[in-house]
Design an enzyme around this catalytic site. Structure first.
Site, short mmCIF file in Angstrom:
data_model
loop_
_atom_site.label_atom_id
_atom_site.label_comp_id
_atom_site.label_asym_id
_atom_site.label_seq_id
_atom_site.Cartn_x
_atom_site.Cartn_y
_atom_site.Cartn_z
N CYS A 40 0.83 -1.19 0.00
CA CYS A 40 0.00 0.00 0.00
C CYS A 40 0.87 1.24 0.00
CB CYS A 40 -0.98 0.00 1.17
SG CYS A 40 -0.30 0.57 2.70
N CYS A 51 1.13 3.36 3.13
CA CYS A 51 1.96 2.91 4.25
C CYS A 51 3.38 3.45 4.14
CB CYS A 51 2.02 1.40 4.29
SG CYS A 51 0.41 0.67 4.35
N ASP A 77 67.49 -4.96 -1.13
CA ASP A 77 68.01 -4.19 -0.02
C ASP A 77 68.36 -5.20 1.07
OD1 ASP A 77 68.51 -1.91 1.58
OD2 ASP A 77 66.62 -2.26 2.60
N ASP A 85 62.05 -2.00 1.72
CA ASP A 85 60.95 -1.94 2.66
C ASP A 85 60.05 -0.72 2.43
OD1 ASP A 85 62.48 0.07 3.61
OD2 ASP A 85 63.08 -0.93 5.46
N ASP A 114 63.67 3.37 1.03
CA ASP A 114 64.08 2.95 -0.30
C ASP A 114 63.21 3.55 -1.39
OD1 ASP A 114 66.05 1.36 0.78
OD2 ASP A 114 64.70 -0.34 1.02
#
Lengths: 878, 127
Positions: free
Chosen positions: A141, A144, A560, A761, A765
């Site tokens: 509805c 609603c 490294d 890392d 670097d």
């Protein structure tokens, strides 16, 4: 008049109250010190609840906190305040620029939250609520809708709510700190409706759903076209069909008229995408596969219809229709698209696997109460309880308890990491042993997992340079095919055998249909998607197709040393006792570590950890003194102790004997020896060193086995560097390189014309990573936001480098196969369709075969890309 | 050579010229994007068999806000990619999807669906 204590709710007589406070125009009375303390800590908390819990029914002002974003709050706060004050019903506005929060006191009778929110939005701010979709069962509805919307809007913490009757869904903007999903569901239930889970918002699920719908649609189209095709085929090959072959030409023509009508819905329903697509791209002055199919089938239909309507215009024997081409080709190509779609669905499985790691719910503690909330509702700053065996729902920091957490899915670290108060935990990891509480720091799209998913998705949608070639080709491809079709027609018509018109038409239609630009276009993205997904499954995040393509051709890998080959932190390696031992080695370590526990030197940490590993009890230390450049001195258990280098021993005139020789050999091995003297006599040496990761040597060997030269680069001295290099089997060492010169060294390696990969890392670097053809960052743990790198290895192991190159090689091989396949398919298929074999072998391709070939060529490409899913790295993840 | 044959040859030549001209040499309509009050260059693009508009002219250094609406279910166009800017977006059918980025280099850059069947062009001009 008796009042209620706003904290505990107890009745208090104002005269005998323990304390009173003036707050928001109210006088409040308290029964005890603890209640007044609690109130003072967060007065708003109690007054706010007062409006809803009935402590203070007279007060009609409501207070709400809104997180705002979008504009810098500091500069615009006065504007924001005045805008809100201008809203009727707003009593007080406070802007907190540091927390990005806005506190509003308002009269709930005069104004509602959604009005406040729209006022905030009207001047360019965003209100940081959460959006959720809730499905509503059997919502029929229309009236609603309004009731449910209003009910939702009046629920505390809801900023806005809309209900869509068509989708049967409510979309609710709300502040998760003020309400929960359960409250929203309750609001819907008050109107007698049953909430259900809305169709998922997860992009992968959504896409999958769209694919499933599209697949069904395509299959319906296919079955329809196929059914018509059967009928059309019977009428087309009437000569071999028992009853039909006896029909007269006129009745046959009538029958063909029926097939002409029947093929229309095949073209304009089953094949509608081809025609609308062709027209749309034609308007844009471009052409694609749709153009070819639409032209081919359209031409066949028009010719056929013309032939049966005006048979007399055509030479004898050429007035027969080709409706079979229309129906069968469309059926086949639609089937091909459906199969392609199905195969494509499998390619995104890597993302689905990653998303599957995410926990669904979290046990959040709010206001001292534990509640299970969907993980989407968890906020930054929430405290979450995690029990053994449960998944950590989001990222955060432990505030209570400790445990071991299995992080292998994100870091590749197979051993569970021990976590204590103050340690970070990552969402999607699994808590093993203990229970703990943690405060969330990242939720939603900010979590490490979400970022990984985003990164992988972006990479999957990026382009490999090789795809540009295919792109350039396909930009010219379709118009060229059209021109070829025109000249195929012309040549067959002018110099072809009888019936020329039929041959000319059939061959040109075949050319249009067999050409498949799709296979070319699909070749790279499909493989890239599977390949990058495969990398992600193995803990390798490849940021782009370009990185993937370059990684294949790597000739030199530069590693490294610190943190890449080695663990990057010193560990206790040796304990040497002097020739005339005064103490045992455990005792020496115990005393030394007792002293070093006080020291802040990084090497000291290694010694203390070494002692802890041996479960030694540390002693009390007195008179600790650091002697810069030399070492430390202290008193432990009444003994004076000196720990330091040779200089310290010489300064204190301590005879070292053979220890000096031993320390040299330790140093030769790349270790850092420290002399220890007890009561003025040399007692021994403790050596620490940055140790090599367990699997570095194996990984380096594997790289060399792949024909790649491995080079080590380090700022360390040559002696230490070479000691490490020997251990892992690296022969070429670039030692004593200043951090800023690392990039220059990479450049020199590249100057020989070699493709160089740098592995580091990611922090110091960065320039070298950027300079290299491919930069691989080793990001142990959650640090996925490593911008300088092309590839991130979420496991700390060097084996990831091997796997990354393997993935790259496998993917690129797959792409080449696809491209070569697609290229040859077209280069061979089109001339055969044009009839180049006809003069020699009398061979002509039927347009039906061409349709089948075209449909399955793209399926083959997708299928070949899916073969990559079977890729197994040399070193397995677990 | 018979008349129909001559006619077909001539038609072939004409068609070839037409195809070449239409797809490669004819000037394409360009859509110049206006700068909105918020300073972004906003344009709405409909995805249906192609991108409308498909040639978009923007200025360098200003944020571009492209709002896509895909009005078809064909899976081909479910994604849009700007490979040169490393931007991409999923385009669920019927939803408004906004893609926002700032072009930092001038030039002509293609955008397309995942397998390149639909194509458009973003022309970035020096601001």
């Amino acid at each position: 008049m008796t009042q209620h204590d706003p904290v505990c709710g107890m009745e208090v007589e104002p005269q005998s109250a323990f304390a009173k406070r003036e707050h928001m125009g109210q006088t409040l009375y308290f029964c005890s010190q603890s209640c007044v303390d609690q109130f003072d800590k967060d007065p708003h908390h109690y007054v706010m609840t007062s409006a809803t819990t009935g402590f203070n029914p007279q007060m009609s002002l409501t207070r709400i906190e809104l997180p705002v974003s979008g504009l810098p709050l500091k500069e615009h706060s006065t504007h924001l305040e005045s805008t809100l004050r201008a809203v009727n019903g707003v009593d007080e506005v406070k802007v907190n620029a540091t927390t990005n929060r806005l506190e509003v006191q308002y009269d709930a009778q005069k104004v509602d939250v959604s009005k406040l929110v729209s006022a905030v939005k009207s001047i360019g701010f965003q209100v940081g609520g959460t959006k959720v979709k809730i499905g509503i069962e059997n919502l029929r509805c229309a009236s609603c809708v309004k009731f449910i919307e209003d009910e939702l809007k009046s629920t505390q913490g809801v900023l806005n709510a809309t209900v869509n009757i068509a989708t049967q869904e409510a979309t609710v903007d709300y502040l998760p700190q003020n309400t929960t999903l359960a409250e929203l569901n309750k609001a819907i239930e008050t109107w007698g409706y049953k909430p259900r889970q809305a169709t998922s918002d997860a992009p992968v699920d959504k896409q999958e759903e769209a694919h499933a719908n599209e697949y069904r649609k395509l299959m319906n189209k296919f079955w329809f076209a196929a059914a018509i095709s059967v009928f059309v085929m019977i009428t087309a090959y009437y000569q071999v069909v028992p009853v039909l072959r006896d029909w007269s030409m006129d009745s046959l023509r009538l029958l063909w008229g029926v097939t002409a009508l029947l093929t229309l819905p095949v073209m304009f329903w089953s094949g509608s995408d081809f025609f609308t697509g062709a027209w749309a791209s034609f308007k844009h002055r471009s052409a694609n596969m749709n153009t070819l199919i639409a032209l081919g089938t359209g031409a066949a239909w028009l010719y056929s219809t013309f032939a049966i309507l005006f048979p007399s215009v055509f030479p004898e024997g050429t007035s027969e229709p080709f409706y079979d081409v229309v129906a069968v080709v469309i059926a086949l190509v639609v089937l091909g698209q459906a199969l392609e779609l199905r195969a494509k669905g499998q390619s995104s499985s890597a993302i689905k696997k990653l998303l599957g790691l995410q926990a669904k719910t979290a046990r959040v503690i709010r206001d001292g109460k534990e509640m299970d909330l969907p993980v989407e509702e968890v906020l930054v700053g929430d405290v979450i309880q995690v029990r053994p065996g449960e998944k950590v729902p989001v990222d955060g920091v432990i505030v209570e308890g400790s445990s071991a957490v299995d992080e292998s899915m994100l870091t590749g670290e197979s051993l569970p990491a021990s976590k204590k108060m103050g340690d970070e935990v990552i969402g999607a990891t699994i808590n093993k042993t203990g229970a703990f509480k943690f405060r969330t720091t990242k939720v939603g799209k900010d979590t490490a997992l979400a970022q990984i998913v985003k990164m992988v998705q972006d990479a999957q949608n990026s382009k490999a340079p090789i795809a540009r070639l295919a792109d350039t080709v396909s930009g010219y491809f379709v118009p060229i095919v059209m021109i070829l079709a025109v000249w195929t027609f012309v040549i067959w018509f002018v110099i072809g055998p009888q019936p020329q018109l039929v041959y000319a038409l059939v061959t040109s239609v075949t050319v249009l249909i067999i050409a498949c630009p799709c296979a070319l276009g699909l070749a790279t993205p499909m493989s890239l998607m599977v390949g990058i997904g495969k990398g992600a499954e193995n803990g390798i995040l490849i940021r782009s197709g370009e990185a993937l393509q370059t990684a294949r051709a790597i000739q030199i890998v530069v590693l490294d040393k610190t943190g890449t080959i080695t663990k990057g932190r010193p560990e206790l390696t040796d304990i040497v006792i002097s020739d005339q031992p005064t103490v045992k080695d455990d005792e020496l370590l115990r005393l030394a570590s007792s002293v070093e526990k006080v020291s802040e030197h990084p090497l000291a940490q290694a010694i203390v950890e070494g002692a802890q590993a041996r479960k030694l009890e540390l002693a009390e230390v007195q008179d600790f003194d650091a002697i810069p450049g030399h070492g430390v001195s202290a008193k432990v258990e009444g003994r004076s102790i000196l720990i330091g280098n040779l200089k310290l021993m010489n300064r204190e005139n301590i005879a070292l004997g053979s220890l000096e020789e031993k320390s040299k050999s330790l140093a030769d091995d790349g270790k850092t020896p420290m002399f220890i003297a007890l009561n003025g006599k040399a007692a021994g040496i403790i050596a620490v060193a940055d140790t090599v990761k367990e699997d570095s040597a194996e990984a380096i060997k594997a790289l060399q086995g792949m024909g790649i030269e491995v080079v080590m680069i380090t700022g360390d001295n040559r002696r230490t560097a070479e000691a490490i290099a020997r251990k892992v089997g690296v022969t070429r060492v670039l030692a004593e390189v200043l951090p800023e010169d690392k990039a220059k060294n990479i450049q020199q390696l590249q100057a020989d014309g070699k493709k160089v990969a740098m592995i580091g890392d990611g922090i110091n670097d960065a320039p070298a990573l950027a300079q290299a053809d491919v930069g691989l960052a080793i990001g142990t743990g959650t640090d996925v936001a490593i911008e300088a790198s092309d590839i991130t290895l979420i496991k700390g192991s060097l084996k990831g480098v091997v796997t990354a190159i393997e993935v790259s090689r496998a993917t690129m091989t797959n792409i080449y196969q696809n491209l070569v396949g697609a290229f040859f398919y077209n280069v061979l298929g089109i001339p055969v369709a044009m009839g180049v074999l006809f003069p020699f072998l009398g061979l002509l391709l039927s347009p039906l075969i061409a349709g089948a070939a075209m449909a399955f060529s793209s399926v083959t490409v997708v299928g070949n890309a899916n073969r990559l899913r079977g890729f197994k790295p040399k070193f397995s993840v677990k | 050579m018979s008349n129909p044959q001559i006619f077909v040859i001539l038609s072939g030549i004409v068609l070839t010229i037409l195809i070449t001209w239409y797809f490669w040499f004819a000037p394409k309509a360009q859509t110049r994007v206006a700068v909105s009050a918020s300073g972004a260059q906003e344009v709405a693009i409909t995805v249906k068999g192609g991108y409308t508009p498909d040639v978009i002219v923007v200025q360098k250094g200003r944020p571009v806000r492209l709002t896509f609406t895909r009005q078809e279910s064909s899976a081909c166009s479910e994604k849009v990619l700007f490979p040169d800017f490393n931007q991409n977006a999923d385009l669920p059918e019927g939803e408004l999807i906004t893609l926002e980025f700032t072009p930092d280099k001038a030039g002509e850059y293609g955008f397309q669906c995942q397998m390149g069947m639909l194509r458009g062009k973003l022309i970035v001009e020096e601001g």
